[in-house]
Write a protein that holds these residues in place. Structure first.
Motif, PDB file in Angstrom:
ATOM      1  N   ILE A  60       0.839  -1.209   0.000  1.00  0.00           N
ATOM      2  CA  ILE A  60       0.000   0.000   0.000  1.00  0.00           C
ATOM      3  C   ILE A  60       0.869   1.252   0.000  1.00  0.00           C
ATOM      4  O   ILE A  60       0.606   2.208  -0.741  1.00  0.00           O
ATOM      5  CB  ILE A  60      -0.971  -0.024   1.196  1.00  0.00           C
ATOM      6  CG1 ILE A  60      -1.998  -1.139   0.989  1.00  0.00           C
ATOM      7  CG2 ILE A  60      -1.654   1.332   1.370  1.00  0.00           C
ATOM      8  CD1 ILE A  60      -2.866  -1.418   2.200  1.00  0.00           C
ATOM      9  N   LYS A  61       1.940   1.243   0.793  1.00  0.00           N
ATOM     10  CA  LYS A  61       2.834   2.405   0.812  1.00  0.00           C
ATOM     11  C   LYS A  61       3.500   2.600  -0.552  1.00  0.00           C
ATOM     12  O   LYS A  61       3.626   3.733  -1.027  1.00  0.00           O
ATOM     13  CB  LYS A  61       3.881   2.253   1.924  1.00  0.00           C
ATOM     14  CG  LYS A  61       3.262   2.384   3.318  1.00  0.00           C
ATOM     15  CD  LYS A  61       4.299   2.464   4.413  1.00  0.00           C
ATOM     16  CE  LYS A  61       5.086   1.202   4.549  1.00  0.00           C
ATOM     17  NZ  LYS A  61       5.969   1.196   5.740  1.00  0.00           N
ATOM     18  N   GLN A  62       3.908   1.510  -1.180  1.00  0.00           N
ATOM     19  CA  GLN A  62       4.523   1.606  -2.505  1.00  0.00           C
ATOM     20  C   GLN A  62       3.532   2.165  -3.519  1.00  0.00           C
ATOM     21  O   GLN A  62       3.869   3.056  -4.308  1.00  0.00           O
ATOM     22  CB  GLN A  62       5.015   0.242  -2.967  1.00  0.00           C
ATOM     23  CG  GLN A  62       5.606   0.263  -4.375  1.00  0.00           C
ATOM     24  CD  GLN A  62       6.018  -1.118  -4.846  1.00  0.00           C
ATOM     25  OE1 GLN A  62       6.595  -1.875  -4.098  1.00  0.00           O
ATOM     26  NE2 GLN A  62       5.709  -1.436  -6.091  1.00  0.00           N
ATOM     27  N   ALA A  63       2.307   1.661  -3.514  1.00  0.00           N
ATOM     28  CA  ALA A  63       1.295   2.130  -4.457  1.00  0.00           C
ATOM     29  C   ALA A  63       0.950   3.593  -4.207  1.00  0.00           C
ATOM     30  O   ALA A  63       0.759   4.366  -5.145  1.00  0.00           O
ATOM     31  CB  ALA A  63       0.047   1.265  -4.362  1.00  0.00           C
ATOM     32  N   LYS A  64       0.877   3.978  -2.936  1.00  0.00           N
ATOM     33  CA  LYS A  64       0.592   5.388  -2.607  1.00  0.00           C
ATOM     34  C   LYS A  64       1.699   6.282  -3.158  1.00  0.00           C
ATOM     35  O   LYS A  64       1.424   7.308  -3.790  1.00  0.00           O
ATOM     36  CB  LYS A  64       0.479   5.576  -1.101  1.00  0.00           C
ATOM     37  CG  LYS A  64       0.257   7.002  -0.692  1.00  0.00           C
ATOM     38  CD  LYS A  64       0.428   7.171   0.799  1.00  0.00           C
ATOM     39  CE  LYS A  64       0.489   8.655   1.120  1.00  0.00           C
ATOM     40  NZ  LYS A  64       1.441   8.948   2.159  1.00  0.00           N
ATOM     41  N   ASP A  65       2.950   5.909  -2.937  1.00  0.00           N
ATOM     42  CA  ASP A  65       4.069   6.709  -3.442  1.00  0.00           C
ATOM     43  C   ASP A  65       4.041   6.785  -4.963  1.00  0.00           C
ATOM     44  O   ASP A  65       4.260   7.853  -5.540  1.00  0.00           O
ATOM     45  CB  ASP A  65       5.394   6.116  -2.970  1.00  0.00           C
ATOM     46  CG  ASP A  65       5.591   6.263  -1.460  1.00  0.00           C
ATOM     47  OD1 ASP A  65       4.862   7.075  -0.839  1.00  0.00           O
ATOM     48  OD2 ASP A  65       6.460   5.553  -0.919  1.00  0.00           O
ATOM     49  N   ALA A  66       3.765   5.670  -5.620  1.00  0.00           N
ATOM     50  CA  ALA A  66       3.712   5.651  -7.082  1.00  0.00           C
ATOM     51  C   ALA A  66       2.580   6.535  -7.590  1.00  0.00           C
ATOM     52  O   ALA A  66       2.731   7.241  -8.594  1.00  0.00           O
ATOM     53  CB  ALA A  66       3.547   4.223  -7.584  1.00  0.00           C
ATOM     54  N   THR A  67       1.446   6.524  -6.894  1.00  0.00           N
ATOM     55  CA  THR A  67       0.311   7.355  -7.290  1.00  0.00           C
ATOM     56  C   THR A  67       0.656   8.827  -7.155  1.00  0.00           C
ATOM     57  O   THR A  67       0.362   9.640  -8.037  1.00  0.00           O
ATOM     58  CB  THR A  67      -0.913   7.016  -6.423  1.00  0.00           C
ATOM     59  OG1 THR A  67      -1.225   5.631  -6.600  1.00  0.00           O
ATOM     60  CG2 THR A  67      -2.115   7.858  -6.801  1.00  0.00           C
ATOM     61  N   GLN A  68       1.311   9.181  -6.055  1.00  0.00           N
ATOM     62  CA  GLN A  68       1.683  10.583  -5.845  1.00  0.00           C
ATOM     63  C   GLN A  68       2.707  11.028  -6.880  1.00  0.00           C
ATOM     64  O   GLN A  68       2.619  12.145  -7.399  1.00  0.00           O
ATOM     65  CB  GLN A  68       2.234  10.775  -4.428  1.00  0.00           C
ATOM     66  CG  GLN A  68       1.152  10.687  -3.376  1.00  0.00           C
ATOM     67  CD  GLN A  68       1.692  10.817  -1.969  1.00  0.00           C
ATOM     68  OE1 GLN A  68       2.862  10.523  -1.706  1.00  0.00           O
ATOM     69  NE2 GLN A  68       0.845  11.245  -1.052  1.00  0.00           N
ATOM     70  N   GLU A  69       3.673  10.177  -7.191  1.00  0.00           N
ATOM     71  CA  GLU A  69       4.670  10.529  -8.202  1.00  0.00           C
ATOM     72  C   GLU A  69       4.007  10.718  -9.561  1.00  0.00           C
ATOM     73  O   GLU A  69       4.346  11.642 -10.297  1.00  0.00           O
ATOM     74  CB  GLU A  69       5.743   9.434  -8.287  1.00  0.00           C
ATOM     75  CG  GLU A  69       6.659   9.419  -7.092  1.00  0.00           C
ATOM     76  CD  GLU A  69       7.573   8.211  -7.082  1.00  0.00           C
ATOM     77  OE1 GLU A  69       7.696   7.522  -8.121  1.00  0.00           O
ATOM     78  OE2 GLU A  69       8.174   7.937  -6.023  1.00  0.00           O
ATOM     79  N   ALA A  70       3.036   9.880  -9.888  1.00  0.00           N
ATOM     80  CA  ALA A  70       2.338  10.003 -11.162  1.00  0.00           C
ATOM     81  C   ALA A  70       1.540  11.305 -11.225  1.00  0.00           C
ATOM     82  O   ALA A  70       1.494  11.978 -12.249  1.00  0.00           O
ATOM     83  CB  ALA A  70       1.419   8.809 -11.378  1.00  0.00           C
ATOM     84  N   ARG A  71       0.928  11.669 -10.093  1.00  0.00           N
ATOM     85  CA  ARG A  71       0.161  12.931 -10.064  1.00  0.00           C
ATOM     86  C   ARG A  71       1.085  14.129 -10.254  1.00  0.00           C
ATOM     87  O   ARG A  71       0.774  15.054 -10.987  1.00  0.00           O
ATOM     88  CB  ARG A  71      -0.584  13.062  -8.734  1.00  0.00           C
ATOM     89  CG  ARG A  71      -1.845  12.259  -8.684  1.00  0.00           C
ATOM     90  CD  ARG A  71      -2.719  12.686  -7.529  1.00  0.00           C
ATOM     91  NE  ARG A  71      -3.821  11.747  -7.407  1.00  0.00           N
ATOM     92  CZ  ARG A  71      -4.128  11.091  -6.310  1.00  0.00           C
ATOM     93  NH1 ARG A  71      -3.458  11.289  -5.208  1.00  0.00           N
ATOM     94  NH2 ARG A  71      -5.124  10.258  -6.292  1.00  0.00           N
ATOM     95  N   HIS A  72       2.229  14.128  -9.563  1.00  0.00           N
ATOM     96  CA  HIS A  72       3.173  15.244  -9.686  1.00  0.00           C
ATOM     97  C   HIS A  72       3.720  15.325 -11.103  1.00  0.00           C
ATOM     98  O   HIS A  72       3.914  16.428 -11.621  1.00  0.00           O
ATOM     99  CB  HIS A  72       4.310  15.108  -8.671  1.00  0.00           C
ATOM    100  CG  HIS A  72       3.865  15.308  -7.254  1.00  0.00           C
ATOM    101  ND1 HIS A  72       3.253  16.467  -6.832  1.00  0.00           N
ATOM    102  CD2 HIS A  72       3.945  14.500  -6.180  1.00  0.00           C
ATOM    103  CE1 HIS A  72       2.971  16.362  -5.538  1.00  0.00           C
ATOM    104  NE2 HIS A  72       3.377  15.174  -5.123  1.00  0.00           N
TER     105      HIS A  72
END
Ligand code: FES
Length: 77
Positions: A60-72
């Protein structure tokens, strides 16, 4: 999220995994993935005795980080 579960060996059985993944997506989308305790509390409705929980938290932490990086990356400058 599916890739994060694969990367972190977070799979459980065929009954539990779909529920864990759907809950994990909602956990991130609803902003409950800020820390391990929040993730564990949000995911606490998905119970089994097979104990992949630490790997699920990592996924979940990995997916959250990946989602935030994609948004940025998609934000206009
Ligand atoms: S992983 Fe499904 S019952 Fe434990």
């Amino acid at each position: 999220m599916q890739q994060a579960f694969i990367d972190n060996d977070a799979f459980q059985c065929g009954y539990c995994t779909p529920g864990q993944i759907l809950s994990a997506v909602a956990c991130v989308r609803e902003g409950h993935a800020e820390n391990d305790a929040d993730i564990r509390e949000y995911m606490s409705g998905n119970l089994c005795r097979c104990a992949a929980y630490p790997n699920i938290v990592d996924a979940i932490k990995q997916a959250k980080d990946a989602t935030q990086e994609a948004r940025h990356a998609s934000l206009p400058l």
